[in-house]
Design an enzyme around this catalytic site. Structure first.
Site, PDB file in Angstrom:
ATOM      1  N   ARG A  64       0.821  -1.206   0.000  1.00 12.63           N
ATOM      2  CA  ARG A  64       0.000   0.000   0.000  1.00 12.63           C
ATOM      3  C   ARG A  64       0.863   1.267   0.000  1.00 12.63           C
ATOM      4  NH1 ARG A  64      -4.859  -0.160   2.019  1.00 12.63           N
ATOM      5  NH2 ARG A  64      -4.383  -1.617   3.710  1.00 12.63           N
ATOM      6  N   TYR A  65       1.889   1.252   0.831  1.00 14.81           N
ATOM      7  CA  TYR A  65       2.754   2.430   0.951  1.00 14.81           C
ATOM      8  C   TYR A  65       3.970   2.247   0.041  1.00 14.81           C
ATOM      9  CZ  TYR A  65       0.018   3.078   5.208  1.00 14.81           C
ATOM     10  OH  TYR A  65      -1.005   3.225   6.107  1.00 14.81           O
ATOM     11  N   ARG A  77       7.310   0.162   1.773  1.00 12.73           N
ATOM     12  CA  ARG A  77       7.188  -0.959   2.700  1.00 12.73           C
ATOM     13  C   ARG A  77       6.022  -1.867   2.306  1.00 12.73           C
ATOM     14  NH1 ARG A  77       5.879   3.925   4.363  1.00 12.73           N
ATOM     15  NH2 ARG A  77       4.051   4.329   5.635  1.00 12.73           N
ATOM     16  N   CYS A 132      -3.772 -17.859  14.360  1.00  9.42           N
ATOM     17  CA  CYS A 132      -3.421 -17.149  15.604  1.00  9.42           C
ATOM     18  C   CYS A 132      -3.664 -18.098  16.771  1.00  9.42           C
ATOM     19  CB  CYS A 132      -4.307 -15.923  15.806  1.00  9.42           C
ATOM     20  SG  CYS A 132      -4.200 -14.758  14.458  1.00  9.42           S
ATOM     21  N   CYS A 164      -8.967 -12.605  18.134  1.00  5.90           N
ATOM     22  CA  CYS A 164      -9.540 -11.389  18.721  1.00  5.90           C
ATOM     23  C   CYS A 164     -10.814 -11.068  17.951  1.00  5.90           C
ATOM     24  CB  CYS A 164      -8.562 -10.222  18.591  1.00  5.90           C
ATOM     25  SG  CYS A 164      -6.880 -10.661  19.037  1.00  5.90           S
ATOM     26  N   CYS A 203     -10.819  -8.440  15.041  1.00  4.85           N
ATOM     27  CA  CYS A 203      -9.676  -8.513  14.130  1.00  4.85           C
ATOM     28  C   CYS A 203      -9.965  -7.862  12.778  1.00  4.85           C
ATOM     29  CB  CYS A 203      -9.302  -9.977  13.908  1.00  4.85           C
ATOM     30  SG  CYS A 203      -7.952 -10.165  12.735  1.00  4.85           S
ATOM     31  N   ARG A 219      -8.528  -8.357  10.069  1.00  9.36           N
ATOM     32  CA  ARG A 219      -8.471  -9.357   8.982  1.00  9.36           C
ATOM     33  C   ARG A 219      -9.411 -10.523   9.245  1.00  9.36           C
ATOM     34  NH1 ARG A 219      -2.661  -8.455   9.327  1.00  9.36           N
ATOM     35  NH2 ARG A 219      -2.492  -6.464   8.253  1.00  9.36           N
ATOM     36  N   ASP A 230     -11.464  -0.765  13.246  1.00  9.72           N
ATOM     37  CA  ASP A 230     -11.862  -0.828  11.840  1.00  9.72           C
ATOM     38  C   ASP A 230     -13.312  -1.292  11.696  1.00  9.72           C
ATOM     39  OD1 ASP A 230      -9.428   0.064  10.811  1.00  9.72           O
ATOM     40  OD2 ASP A 230      -8.552  -1.932  11.008  1.00  9.72           O
ATOM     41  N   ASP A 244      -7.205   4.073  10.420  1.00  5.04           N
ATOM     42  CA  ASP A 244      -6.800   3.427   9.174  1.00  5.04           C
ATOM     43  C   ASP A 244      -7.963   3.677   8.217  1.00  5.04           C
ATOM     44  OD1 ASP A 244      -4.891   2.048   7.738  1.00  5.04           O
ATOM     45  OD2 ASP A 244      -4.643   0.526   9.301  1.00  5.04           O
ATOM     46  N   LYS A 283      -2.944   4.970   7.056  1.00  6.61           N
ATOM     47  CA  LYS A 283      -3.126   5.482   8.424  1.00  6.61           C
ATOM     48  C   LYS A 283      -3.142   7.001   8.427  1.00  6.61           C
ATOM     49  CE  LYS A 283      -0.758   1.628  10.569  1.00  6.61           C
ATOM     50  NZ  LYS A 283      -0.250   1.048   9.312  1.00  6.61           N
TER      51      LYS A 283
HETATM   52  S1  SF4 Z   1      -5.844  -9.078  15.786  1.00  2.00           S
HETATM   53 FE1  SF4 Z   1      -6.329 -10.698  14.297  1.00  2.00          FE
HETATM   54  S2  SF4 Z   1      -4.365 -11.286  13.440  1.00  2.00           S
HETATM   55 FE2  SF4 Z   1      -3.938 -10.201  15.338  1.00  2.00          FE
HETATM   56  S3  SF4 Z   1      -3.808 -11.768  16.925  1.00  2.00           S
HETATM   57 FE3  SF4 Z   1      -5.905 -11.020  16.922  1.00  2.00          FE
HETATM   58  S4  SF4 Z   1      -7.012 -12.395  15.558  1.00  2.00           S
HETATM   59 FE4  SF4 Z   1      -4.837 -12.690  15.146  1.00  2.00          FE
END
Ligand code: SF4
Length: 413
Positions: A158-159, A162, A171, A175, A178, A180, A338, A375, A382
């Site tokens: 994107r940038y 980087r 994972c 979370c 998340c 993603r 997000d 973001d 960002k």
């Molecule tokens: S935010 Fe998403 S990618 Fe990061 S540890 Fe939690 S579930 Fe996994």
């Protein structure tokens, strides 16, 4: 260090860590260790009780084996219901996750939440509730449009200078907020050919000087795979720095082994971004993991998502930032949550984020103040946000206000 002593206190070199969750519990056992001699096996009272109740035959060595933690993670309602009372909202959500972000909680993290209230901030991080099933406008899958910035599998470019390199979709804990959630936890694995294509892309783009290894959580991969990935990147001469983003010290601190440190330290300069959401995540085990990383020579920065009812207040955020500094993690980013599907119960306003920044800047050390960023939805990158400290700009002078609201003037010519 005497992990069995009842008289011990958590002690890092010259500075004492106070208010650690294990300190706050009646009769809690805490530990002594120095910055340079990190004990390999730390057991706080809380997880000792949990182990005794639910894993009585598991030895300390097994418990501290990160692979055992991953293999024995709670991934479904039956296992979870065995260790904790679930609310109707939680049961309904877990039973209807289908193809959404899966459930996964390590036994270590379960030991921090098994007897918690439904509103407990750590519990809300990992146990879904029914609100997660409801998608409201303007929520969308992949709100940062990473897929459309992905020239080859695993790379997000994107940038200009980087790239993000998502090396796994796995994972140790998932979370519930998340970013993603559209891809994490799915079965799309990176194979050797995918990694090689990603290396080739980075090698072909001489403007890339910074590679951010992310996922999923890269530290769920074995040392050998990490070694292969890092050496592949390090062979590319124009890559100056490598960053690794991980949540393992907070959710699977057992992963920070001597062998991992030895693997990573071959690839300096290597920066590590650690994801934290609440001060209660900083247990003695987590602190030991972070200090071990710091002693490995890795500059450590934190990333935190602003979450309603979890960390959206000045006292909680300030406490988190202070505890991070004590374990040698420099607060780096505070993110506005997000717009992923089913995130309305986590999201708070940008105004709230700015108010928190206002409550930090000037009221605590500058090192304890992260950058607050949104973001941009749609993939704009960002955008840093600050409370407004400029009152007036005439061209001849600028009128500012300090953190207490006191006006001051600075000449522009
Ligand atoms: S935010 Fe998403 S990618 Fe990061 S540890 Fe939690 S579930 Fe996994």
């Amino acid at each position: 260090m005497n992990a069995n002593s009842n008289e011990a206190t958590v002690f890092y070199g010259e500075s004492r860590l106070v208010g650690c969750p294990s300190d706050e519990e009646p009769g809690a056992k805490t530990m002594i260790f120095s910055q340079n001699e990190i004990p390999i096996q730390l057991v706080s009272n809380r997880n000792a009780d949990f182990r005794q109740r639910f894993f009585p035959l598991i030895t300390t060595d097994r418990w501290n084996d990160w692979r055992w933690q991953l293999q024995n993670a709670f991934t479904g309602i039956d296992g979870l219901a065995r260790i904790m009372k679930l609310s109707r909202k939680e049961i309904m959500a877990i039973n209807n996750l289908k193809s959404r972000l899966p459930l996964r909680v390590t036994p270590y993290f379960a030991s921090l939440i098994y007897n918690s209230k439904f509103s407990d901030p750590l519990r809300r991080n990992v146990i879904p509730v029914v609100e997660e099933l409801l998608q409201r406008p303007p929520e969308q899958s992949d709100p940062l449009h990473e897929t459309s910035h992905s020239p080859v599998k695993g790379i997000v470019h994107r940038y200009p200078d980087r790239v993000l390199f998502t090396v796994t979709q796995v994972c140790s804990n998932y979370c519930r907020y998340c970013t993603r959630s559209h891809s994490v936890g799915k079965l799309t694995r990176m194979g050797l050919r995918d990694y090689e294509k990603a290396f080739a892309y980075i090698a072909a783009h001489r403007e890339i000087r910074d590679v951010i290894i992310s996922g999923g959580d890269p530290l769920t991969l074995p040392d050998e795979t990490l070694d292969y990935i890092l050496s592949g990147i390090r062979k590319i001469s124009h890559v100056e720095i490598i960053r690794v983003g991980t949540r393992t010290p907070a959710v699977l601190p057992q992963r920070i082994t001597d062998s991992l440190i030895d693997t990573l330290r071959k690839y300096h300069p290597l920066f590590i971004s650690l994801h934290f959401s609440h001060p209660a995540e900083i247990t003695a085990e987590c602190a030991a993991a972070c200090i071990k990383l710091a002693n490995g020579g890795f500059p450590l920065g934190s990333q935190t998502v602003l979450l309603k009812g979890i960390n959206d207040s000045v006292p909680v955020m300030k406490e988190l930032m202070h505890r991070l500094l004590k374990i040698r993690v420099r607060p780096y980013y505070l993110y506005q949550c997000d717009l992923i599907p089913g995130s309305s119960h986590f999201r708070t306003t940008v105004r709230k984020g700015l108010d928190i920044m206002k409550g930090l800047r000037g009221y605590t050390s500058g090192y304890a103040v992260p950058a607050f960023v949104v973001d941009a939805p749609g993939g704009g990158g960002k955008i840093p946000l600050l409370p407004n400290y400029v009152v007036e700009h005439t061209g001849k002078h600028i009128v500012l206000r300090n953190y207490k609201g006191v006006r001051c003037e600075y000449p522009e010519k």
